[in-house]
Design a protein around this motif. Structure first.
Motif, PDB file in Angstrom:
ATOM      1  N   GLU A 120       0.855  -1.342  -0.018  1.00  0.00           N
ATOM      2  CA  GLU A 120       0.004   0.123  -0.025  1.00  0.00           C
ATOM      3  C   GLU A 120       0.955   1.124  -0.069  1.00  0.00           C
ATOM      4  O   GLU A 120       0.641   2.202  -0.868  1.00  0.00           O
ATOM      5  N   MET A 121       1.779   1.193   0.784  1.00  0.00           N
ATOM      6  CA  MET A 121       2.937   2.412   0.884  1.00  0.00           C
ATOM      7  C   MET A 121       3.726   2.758  -0.289  1.00  0.00           C
ATOM      8  O   MET A 121       4.199   3.992  -0.559  1.00  0.00           O
ATOM      9  N   ALA A 122       3.786   1.673  -1.263  1.00  0.00           N
ATOM     10  CA  ALA A 122       5.098   1.759  -2.201  1.00  0.00           C
ATOM     11  C   ALA A 122       4.303   2.321  -3.586  1.00  0.00           C
ATOM     12  O   ALA A 122       3.235   2.311  -3.693  1.00  0.00           O
ATOM     13  N   ASP A 123       5.531   2.998  -4.296  1.00  0.00           N
ATOM     14  CA  ASP A 123       4.944   3.616  -5.629  1.00  0.00           C
ATOM     15  C   ASP A 123       4.909   2.507  -6.727  1.00  0.00           C
ATOM     16  O   ASP A 123       4.299   2.421  -7.462  1.00  0.00           O
ATOM     17  N   ARG A 124       5.989   1.600  -6.713  1.00  0.00           N
ATOM     18  CA  ARG A 124       6.259   0.651  -7.383  1.00  0.00           C
ATOM     19  C   ARG A 124       6.649  -0.807  -6.405  1.00  0.00           C
ATOM     20  O   ARG A 124       6.973  -0.553  -5.421  1.00  0.00           O
ATOM     21  N   ILE A 125       6.110  -2.106  -6.955  1.00  0.00           N
ATOM     22  CA  ILE A 125       6.657  -3.246  -6.415  1.00  0.00           C
ATOM     23  C   ILE A 125       7.253  -4.191  -7.005  1.00  0.00           C
ATOM     24  O   ILE A 125       6.956  -4.512  -8.223  1.00  0.00           O
ATOM     25  N   LEU A 126       8.399  -4.560  -6.797  1.00  0.00           N
ATOM     26  CA  LEU A 126       9.054  -5.764  -7.262  1.00  0.00           C
ATOM     27  C   LEU A 126       8.784  -6.807  -6.502  1.00  0.00           C
ATOM     28  O   LEU A 126       9.193  -7.203  -5.375  1.00  0.00           O
ATOM     29  N   PHE A 127       8.162  -7.862  -7.218  1.00  0.00           N
ATOM     30  CA  PHE A 127       7.757  -9.061  -6.571  1.00  0.00           C
ATOM     31  C   PHE A 127       8.748 -10.292  -7.264  1.00  0.00           C
ATOM     32  O   PHE A 127       8.742 -10.196  -8.383  1.00  0.00           O
ATOM     33  N   VAL A 128       9.500 -11.098  -6.453  1.00  0.00           N
ATOM     34  CA  VAL A 128      10.566 -12.096  -6.791  1.00  0.00           C
ATOM     35  C   VAL A 128      10.016 -13.157  -6.534  1.00  0.00           C
ATOM     36  O   VAL A 128       9.643 -13.734  -5.295  1.00  0.00           O
ATOM     37  N   GLY A 129       9.982 -14.271  -7.401  1.00  0.00           N
ATOM     38  CA  GLY A 129       9.711 -15.616  -7.302  1.00  0.00           C
ATOM     39  C   GLY A 129       8.262 -16.107  -6.594  1.00  0.00           C
ATOM     40  O   GLY A 129       7.989 -17.030  -6.088  1.00  0.00           O
ATOM     41  N   VAL A 130       7.282 -14.970  -7.112  1.00  0.00           N
ATOM     42  CA  VAL A 130       5.904 -15.525  -6.737  1.00  0.00           C
ATOM     43  C   VAL A 130       5.272 -16.369  -7.687  1.00  0.00           C
ATOM     44  O   VAL A 130       4.979 -16.004  -8.873  1.00  0.00           O
ATOM     45  N   THR A 131       4.796 -17.473  -7.006  1.00  0.00           N
ATOM     46  CA  THR A 131       4.091 -18.407  -7.829  1.00  0.00           C
ATOM     47  C   THR A 131       2.513 -18.610  -7.224  1.00  0.00           C
ATOM     48  O   THR A 131       2.241 -17.736  -6.393  1.00  0.00           O
ATOM     49  N   GLU A 132       1.836 -19.196  -7.716  1.00  0.00           N
ATOM     50  CA  GLU A 132       0.232 -19.330  -7.423  1.00  0.00           C
ATOM     51  C   GLU A 132       0.314 -19.939  -5.961  1.00  0.00           C
ATOM     52  O   GLU A 132      -0.676 -19.637  -5.240  1.00  0.00           O
ATOM     53  N   GLN A 133       1.146 -20.585  -5.584  1.00  0.00           N
ATOM     54  CA  GLN A 133       1.370 -21.220  -4.102  1.00  0.00           C
ATOM     55  C   GLN A 133       1.798 -20.323  -3.393  1.00  0.00           C
ATOM     56  O   GLN A 133       1.859 -20.334  -1.918  1.00  0.00           O
ATOM     57  N   SER A 134       2.348 -19.151  -3.676  1.00  0.00           N
ATOM     58  CA  SER A 134       3.145 -18.339  -2.732  1.00  0.00           C
ATOM     59  C   SER A 134       2.132 -17.142  -1.949  1.00  0.00           C
ATOM     60  O   SER A 134       0.950 -17.196  -2.541  1.00  0.00           O
ATOM     61  N   SER A 135       2.487 -16.968  -0.595  1.00  0.00           N
ATOM     62  CA  SER A 135       1.444 -16.222  -0.005  1.00  0.00           C
ATOM     63  C   SER A 135       1.540 -14.567  -0.601  1.00  0.00           C
ATOM     64  O   SER A 135       0.598 -14.110  -0.046  1.00  0.00           O
ATOM     65  N   LEU A 136       2.566 -14.257  -1.443  1.00  0.00           N
ATOM     66  CA  LEU A 136       2.522 -13.084  -1.815  1.00  0.00           C
ATOM     67  C   LEU A 136       1.702 -12.904  -3.184  1.00  0.00           C
ATOM     68  O   LEU A 136       1.461 -12.017  -3.738  1.00  0.00           O
TER      69      LEU A 136
END
Length: 151
Positions: A120-136
């Motif tokens: 919510e606070m970020a302007d941009r977000i880099l997600f790394v290694g996120v799969t459908e099983q990931s909590s992210l």
């Protein structure tokens, strides 16, 4: 959510890039993340994260070697004793530590709340290694309008 701050709250006004990594990452992705962290450090851009996964901690290590602003969001109560590696950046006014929980230690629930706060606070977000099983995964969908190019 009870929020507590330690450090330079002026950093909240900066453009912020969040770094969120899954706990299982391929070694080639790890190396690209190190390069990304070095680039962010060299550009002096503010990075925000919980810095709790192994890769996130490694990225923090790279960032601490620079002079750019860093925001650490804890999924537990504020430090009683500041870790040594954070003392100098705090003294230099380039670090903000935010606690978003009163829990003694991080749990899955507090980590999820922290990750949502970071998104919510970020302007941009880099997600790394996120799969459908990931909590992210749900956050990657919810905040897809803020997605940084993937690594």
């Amino acid at each position: 959510m009870q929020v507590e701050y330690l450090g330079n709250q002026e950093l909240l006004k900066l453009k912020k890039t969040a770094f969120l990594a899954s706990s299982t990452i391929s070694s080639e992705t790890v190396l690209r993340c190190y390069d990304w962290a070095t680039e962010m450090r060299n550009r002096g851009e503010c990075v925000v994260s919980g810095f709790s996964s192994k890769l996130e901690q490694d990225v923090l290590h790279f960032l601490l070697k620079g002079s750019q602003p860093i925001i650490i969001v804890l999924a537990r109560k504020m430090y009683k004793v500041i870790p040594d590696e954070l003392k100098e950046p705090l003294a230099q006014n380039r670090l903000l530590i935010i606690s978003v929980s009163t829990a003694i230690r991080q749990s899955r629930v507090t980590a999820m709340a922290r990750n949502k706060y970071v998104c919510e606070m970020a302007d941009r977000i880099l997600f790394v290694g996120v799969t459908e099983q990931s909590s992210l995964y749900s956050y990657k969908n919810e905040f897809r309008n803020k997605l940084e190019e993937s690594i």
